[in-house]
Design an enzyme around this catalytic site. Structure first.
Site, PDB file in Angstrom:
ATOM      1  N   SER A   1      -6.119  18.769  19.155  1.00 19.06           N
ATOM      2  CA  SER A   1      -5.512  18.408  20.426  1.00 19.06           C
ATOM      3  C   SER A   1      -5.686  16.901  20.670  1.00 19.06           C
ATOM      4  O   SER A   1      -5.183  16.088  19.908  1.00 19.06           O
ATOM      5  CB  SER A   1      -6.096  19.258  21.560  1.00 19.06           C
TER       6      SER A   1
ATOM      7  N   ASP B   1       3.042  26.489  20.125  1.00 22.77           N
ATOM      8  CA  ASP B   1       2.065  25.770  20.950  1.00 22.77           C
ATOM      9  C   ASP B   1       2.530  25.737  22.401  1.00 22.77           C
ATOM     10  O   ASP B   1       3.603  25.244  22.722  1.00 22.77           O
ATOM     11  CB  ASP B   1       1.900  24.343  20.420  1.00 22.77           C
TER      12      ASP B   1
ATOM     13  N   HIS C   1      -1.671  26.913  20.857  1.00 20.09           N
ATOM     14  CA  HIS C   1      -2.432  25.660  20.740  1.00 20.09           C
ATOM     15  C   HIS C   1      -3.682  25.851  19.883  1.00 20.09           C
ATOM     16  O   HIS C   1      -4.064  24.976  19.125  1.00 20.09           O
ATOM     17  CB  HIS C   1      -2.801  25.164  22.139  1.00 20.09           C
TER      18      HIS C   1
END
Length: 791
Positions: free
Chosen positions: A650, A723, A757
Site C-alpha cells: 500500500s 483492489d 487490497h
C-alpha cells in the site's frame, strides 16, 4: 513494450512444503469474556479461504461488497468453533456448532448465560443460540438474516430478546437486465473534494440493484424463534435499542443515491421508533455528504448514540464550523442530548474547541470523557464532564497523539446493567490499558487513574522478556483478589491466554497453543536503533535466521511503512516489540528467514514536518531512513550492503518505488497494492491535506511513475485485481509496469484474480510467497552489484 515483455496465463505457484505447512497452521484463537466475568469464550477461526470461495459472484455497489445470494458482506475469514472455559474450575465446554459451519462473531448476552452467533450457508445466513453451560445449540432463524451491510445482531439491553435485520424476500431479488445507456455526470459550481472511492454506483441500473439487494427489515427475535417485524423496510445503517428497551434508534439511507460517495456518506434519516416500529420522531434528515472538506466532517447530527444508564437519552455531536477545519472558529463542535419522549428541543451538554473525536461514558451515571483533536498540532485533549452539572469539566489528558512514550492507555470498558459499554470505575478510579512504549520496546501495562486527584498507579506490567497484554477483567478470586485475562507470549513461545491474579501473578493457562513452526525456535529477534543523517532517531526489529554462521554477512530484506509526524521528538520514539513471538503469517516478509535472509521488520520511516507541507520532503526522508538502516547493519557486520531488498504494501509500496527511483543502495524491490501516480489521487492521499492544484510539485515529486526512467533496479509489482482501497486502483501497478517495460527496465507484474487490497485466498498467499522468494533469490543472491540511479 520491448521484445521481452509478455503476458503469461500461468498456473498457481507454491513455495516449498515447509512454508506451506506454516501457512496452513491455525492462528491464535480470539477470546470474549462473559459480561459477568465468570466464563471465557474461545473462538477458533479460519483465515485462508480457497480461491473458489473468494471467486463467488460479489455485488460491488455503493462502496460495499457483499454476496447477493447469501446476503452477507464479503469476508475472507470465519470462525470454525467455540468453546467455553469456566474461570473458577477451568472446566471446558465445547459448543455444538453445525458441521462445516462458517460462523460469525459470537455475542454474549448482557448479563451472560447465553451466546448467539450466525452461520453463513450456501442459501443464506442463519441465527443460532448456544447454552454456554452445556454447549447445546439451536437454530433460531433459518437463512433469512440480512448481513449485506454489516452485523446488526444485537441483544436487547435486558437480554430478553434480539434485534436483527431480515430479508425482505426469501430469495435474492431479481433485477431486470438491460442494455446500459451513457453515464452522464454534472457539476455546477460546487467543490466536492472527494477521495477516489471504489465501487461507487454509476447509473440507474446500479441504483436498482443496490436498492433490491440492500433493502431489509428490522425484526425482534425471541429465544423460541418467534419473529416480529418492526416498521417499514429500508436500507439500514444502524439500529440500536434504548437502554430501557422502549425505543429504537434507526438510521436509514435515502434516495436519490449518490454516485460520488459511498454508502456511509449517503443522504440519510435519523429516527426514533417505538418498540413496535412506529415513528416517534425524525431527529434529522441529512443530505449526501458530497462536499465535505478534506479532513472535515459532515454537518448536522453525527455519532448519534444512546447514553448508558439513562432510560432513553440520545447524545450526538454537531459541527459549529460548517465541518471545515480550515475555518477559524472558537468552537469546533457541540454535544447535544435529548430525552424521551423526544418532543422537546435538544439541550447542549458540552462544547469542544477542537474537533470532537470520542465520547466514553463511565459506570457513574452522567459522567463521561470527551476527547477532541487539533489537526495542526496533532494534540488531543480529554476532559471529564458531568452532564448533570455535578462538577465543571476538567482536563484529564492533553498530549500529542504521536507520543507513544506518553500514551496513558485506553479506558477499560465493561458492560453496564443496560448492556451498553461503559468505562469501569472502582473506588473512584478508572482503568487504563496501554502498549507501554519505551526506548527498549513495548511493555504493556494496566493503570488506575484516580478521578479526583488525577494520580496514576501502575497495577500491572508485562513481565520482563515477555510480551503480555491485558484483555479483560473476570470475577474476583475466592480470596477477593482481582483477576483478568491476559495474552502472553515470548520470542520462544507462541501466544496463549492466561488468568492473572493480582497477588500471585499468572494463575492458569486458558489456551495451550503450540509452536506452529518449531523448526524456527532458534530465530533471534533484536531491537536495533540507529540515527538518520538529519538526526532523527530510528529503530526496527532485526530478525536473523537460526543457522547464521558467525561473521557471515547476509542479504537483507527491509519491510517498512512511512508515517507522518509533526516533530522529531515523537518521530524518533521506538514502536517495536522485540519480546513478541515471531509468527510467520500470510505473506509476511519474515518468511525470508527460511531462505537465509536477515529481515528488518517495522523499520521506522518517519516523515517529519508541519502537517500542511510534510510531504514536500517525502523523498529525502524516505531515502535517508532506508540508507541509515543499511549503514547501521553493515557497520555491525550483519548484512551485505550490496544485497539489500525492500518490500512494502500500500503506502509502503510507494516507498519501495520511491527508493528504487531515488536511491542507489537498494538492489531490488517488491511493491504490493500501491499507488505510484499521485495525479490520479488529486484530492489527497494518506494524510496529505492539499489538493493536486494546491501542491502540484509535491504530487509530481511523490509520483515514482514519473521517474520510471530512473528505476534501474528490478521491481516486482503485485496487485489484487479487485483492489477496493481508495486510490490504489490496479491500474496504478499496470501503468508503472507498462512504463518500465517501455523504458527497458526489469520488472514483473503479478495480478491476483478476485483479490482486494490484501490477499486472502490460500492459493494467492502461497503464490505471492513463491513469487517473492524467486524475485529476491534471483536479484539479491547472485551476481555483482548493479549500477543504479540516485538522485
Amino acid at each position: 513494450m520491448n521484445a521481452e515483455t509478455r503476458s503469461i496465463l500461468s498456473t498457481w505457484k507454491s513455495p516449498p512444503r515447509d512454508v506451506v505447512a506454516i501457512v496452513d497452521a491455525p492462528g491464535t484463537p480470539v477470546v470474549a469474556v462473559e459480561p459477568t466475568g465468570g466464563r471465557v469464550l474461545i473462538a477458533a477461526y479460519r483465515d485462508l479461504p480457497t480461491i473458489e470461495e473468494i471467486a463467488r459472484p460479489i455485488a460491488k455497489l455503493a462502496g460495499h461488497r457483499f454476496d447477493p445470494v447469501t446476503a452477507h458482506w464479503q469476508r475472507t475469514w470465519h470462525f470454525t468453533g467455540f468453546s467455553i472455559v469456566d474461570v473458577e474450575t477451568r472446566a471446558r465446554v465445547e459448543i455444538d456448532v453445525p458441521l462445516g459451519a462458517r460462523l460469525g462473531r459470537p455475542l454474549w448476552s448482557p448479563r451472560g448465560g447465553r451466546v448467539v452467533f450466525t452461520n453463513e450457508t450456501e442459501r443464506g445466513v442463519e441465527l443460532w443460540l448456544a447454552d454456554p453451560a452445556t454447549g447445546a445449540t439451536k437454530r433460531l432463524l433459518g437463512p433469512i438474516l440480512h448481513q449485506s451491510l454489516g452485523d446488526f445482531v444485537r441483544f436487547l439491553p435486558d437480554g430478553s430478546a434480539l434485534t436483527c435485520l431480515v430479508r425482505v424476500d426469501a430469495v435474492t431479488p431479481a433485477v431486470a437486465e438491460c442494455v446500459r445507456g451513457p453515464i452522464v455526470e454534472d457539476t455546477v459550481g460546487r467543490a466536492a473534494t472527494n477521495r477516489t472511492f471504489q465501487d461507487l454506483l454509476k447509473d440507474a441500473t446500479d441504483d436498482a440493484q443496490f436498492r433490491a439487494l440492500a433493502m431489509a427489515r428490522l425484526a425482534r427475535v425471541d429465544f423460541d424463534g418467534g419473529v416480529v417485524e418492526l416498521g417499514d423496510a429500508g436500507i439500514f445503517l444502524d439500529a440500536a435499542a434504548s437502554p430501557d428497551g422502549r425505543y429504537v434508534l434507526v438510521e436509514r439511507a435515502l434516495e436519490p443515491f449518490s454516485h460520488v460517495v459511498p454508502l456511509h456518506r449517503f443522504a440519510r434519516t435519523v429516527e426514533v421508533w417505538d418498540r413496535d416500529g412506529s415513528l416517534v420522531r425524525e431527529l434529522a434528515r441529512l443530505p449526501a455528504a458530497e462536499e465535505v472538506p478534506i479532513q472535515g466532517v459532515p454537518t448536522g447530527p453525527r455519532a448519534v448514540s444512546w447514553q448508558p444508564l439513562r432510560p432513553a437519552t440520545l447524545v450526538w455531536a454537531e459541527a459549529q464550523d460548517g465541518g471545515d477545519p480550515r475555518k477559524a472558529a472558537a468552537l469546533r463542535d457541540r454535544l447535544f442530548a435529548l430525552d424521551a419522549p423526544f418532543s422537546a428541543e435538544p439541550r447542549p451538554i458540552d462544547a469542544t474547541k477542537e474537533r470532537f473525536i470520542g465520547l466514553d461514558w463511565t459506570e457513574r451515571r452522567d459522567e463521561a470523557f470527551v476527547t477532541d483533536w487539533h489537526r495542526d498540532t496533532r494534540f488531543a485533549t480529554t476532559r471529564q464532564i458531568a452532564v448533570d452539572g455535578a462538577f465543571e469539566p476538567r482536563e484529564v489528558f492533553h498530549r500529542s497523539v504521536d507520543d507513544r512514550y506518553g500514551d496513558p492507555g485506553e479506558l477499560v470498558h465493561v458492560r453496564g446493567p443496560d448492556g451498553l459499554a461503559v468505562a469501569r470505575v472502582e473506588d473512584g478510579c478508572v482503568w487504563l490499558a496501554g502498549d507501554g512504549a519505551t526506548p527498549r520496546g513495548n511493555r504493556p501495562f494496566l493503570d488506575r487513574l484516580d478521578l479526583t486527584t488525577r494520580a496514576t498507579t501502575r497495577v500491572w506490567t508485562a513481565r520482563e522478556g515477555r510480551y503480555e497484554s491485558f484483555v479483560q477483567f473476570v470475577t474476583r478470586a475466592p480470596d477477593g483478589a482481582r483477576r483478568f485475562v491476559l495474552r502472553t507470549e515470548s520470542p520462544g513461545e507462541p501466544p496463549n491466554y492466561a488468568l492473572w491474579h493480582e497477588r500471585d501473578g499468572e494463575l492458569a493457562r486458558l489456551t495451550h497453543e503450540v509452536d506452529p513452526h518449531p523448526g524456527l525456535s532458534g530465530v533471534t529477534r533484536e531491537l536495533v536503533t540507529y540515527t538518520r543523517a538529519d538526526g532523527v532517531p530510528l529503530s526496527g526489529t532485526l530478525l536473523l535466521p537460526q543457522d547464521r554462521e558467525p561473521g557471515r554477512r547476509l542479504p537483507l530484506v527491509i519491510h517498512a511503512y512511512p508515517t507522518e509526524f509533526a516533530d522529531v521528538r515523537t518521530a524518533g520514539q521506538v514502536s517495536a516489540a522485540p519480546t513478541r513471538f515471531t509468527r510467520l503469517l500470510g505473506t509476511s516478509p519474515a518468511f525470508f528467514l527460511l531462505r537465509g535472509y536477515a529481515v528488518l521488520e517495522q523499520a521506522t520511516i518517519p516523515i517529519v514536518g508541519p502537517p500542511e507541507t510534510v510531504n514536500d520532503t517525502f523523498i529525502e526522508q524516505v531515502v535517508a531512513a532506508a540508507e541509515a538502516a543499511i549503514d547501521a547493519l553493515a557497520a555491525r557486520g550483519i548484512i551485505d550492503e550490496q544485497r539489500v531488498g525492500v518490500i512494502g504494501h500500500s503506502y509502503g509500496a510507494l516507498m519501495v518505488a520511491t527508493l528504487l527511483a531515488h536511491s542507489g543502495r537498494i538492489r531490488a524491490g517488491i511493491a504490493r497494492s500501491g499507488a505510484y501516480n499521485r495525479t490520479l489521487t488529486p484530492f489527497g492521499y494518506q494524510n496529505e491535506r492539499r489538493t493536486l492544484w494546491q501542491a502540484k510539485q509535491a504530487y509530481l515529486d511523490n509520483s515514482p511513475f514519473l521517474f520510471a526512467d530512473r528505476i534501474k533496479k528490478p521491481l516486482l509489482l503485485i496487485h489484487g485485481a479487485d483492489d477496493e482501497n481508495p486510490g490504489t486502483f490496479p491500474l496504478q501497478s499496470q501503468r508503472l509496469f507498462h512504463a518500465l517495460a517501455g523504458l527497458g527496465g526489469t520488472a514483473r507484474l503479478v495480478v491476483l484474480p478476485h483479490e482486494g487490497h490484501g490477499y486472502s485466498a490460500r492459493e494467492s498467499v502461497l503464490h505471492v510467497l513463491a513469487e517473492q522468494y524467486e524475485w529476491f533469490d534471483k536479484h539479491l543472491e547472485g551476481g555483482a552489484p548493479e549500477a543504479g540511479g540516485g538522485r
